[in-house]
Write a protein that holds these residues in place. Structure first.
Motif, PDB file in Angstrom:
ATOM      1  N   TYR A   3      13.650  35.675 -89.293  1.00  2.45           N
ATOM      2  CA  TYR A   3      13.622  36.899 -89.750  1.00  2.45           C
ATOM      3  C   TYR A   3      14.549  37.750 -88.850  1.00  2.45           C
ATOM      4  N   VAL A   7      18.034  39.711 -90.164  1.00  2.00           N
ATOM      5  CA  VAL A   7      18.024  41.141 -89.866  1.00  2.00           C
ATOM      6  C   VAL A   7      19.355  41.449 -89.126  1.00  2.00           C
ATOM      7  N   GLU A  12      19.475  46.844 -90.068  1.00  2.34           N
ATOM      8  CA  GLU A  12      18.064  47.201 -90.167  1.00  2.34           C
ATOM      9  C   GLU A  12      17.704  47.170 -91.691  1.00  2.34           C
ATOM     10  N   VAL A  13      16.604  46.539 -91.870  1.00  2.00           N
ATOM     11  CA  VAL A  13      15.999  46.623 -93.256  1.00  2.00           C
ATOM     12  C   VAL A  13      15.245  47.959 -93.376  1.00  2.00           C
ATOM     13  N   GLU A  18      10.695  45.264 -95.992  1.00  2.00           N
ATOM     14  CA  GLU A  18      10.374  44.016 -95.152  1.00  2.00           C
ATOM     15  C   GLU A  18       9.871  42.799 -96.086  1.00  2.00           C
TER      16      GLU A  18
END
Length: 50
Positions: A3, A7, A12-13, A18
């Motif tokens: 993860y 990212v 940035e998510v 998410e």
């Protein structure tokens, strides 16, 4: 973890997305598992003489 690498790759998510990143990570892990098991099966079949 995968993860954090995803990212770091995509940035940035946004909040609320998410679950999509987690789903993509699960799909990547399943693909990797299938690939490794396929290679392992090929090697074992080669040694087994099939």
């Amino acid at each position: 973890m995968l993860y954090e690498e995803v990212v770091a790759l995509i940035g940035e998510v946004p909040p609320g997305f998410e679950p999509l990143v987690y789903f993509a990570c699960i799909m990547i892990l399943l693909w990797m598992l299938q690939f490794v098991s396929s290679v392992l099966w090929t090697i074992l079949s080669w040694f087994g003489g099939r």
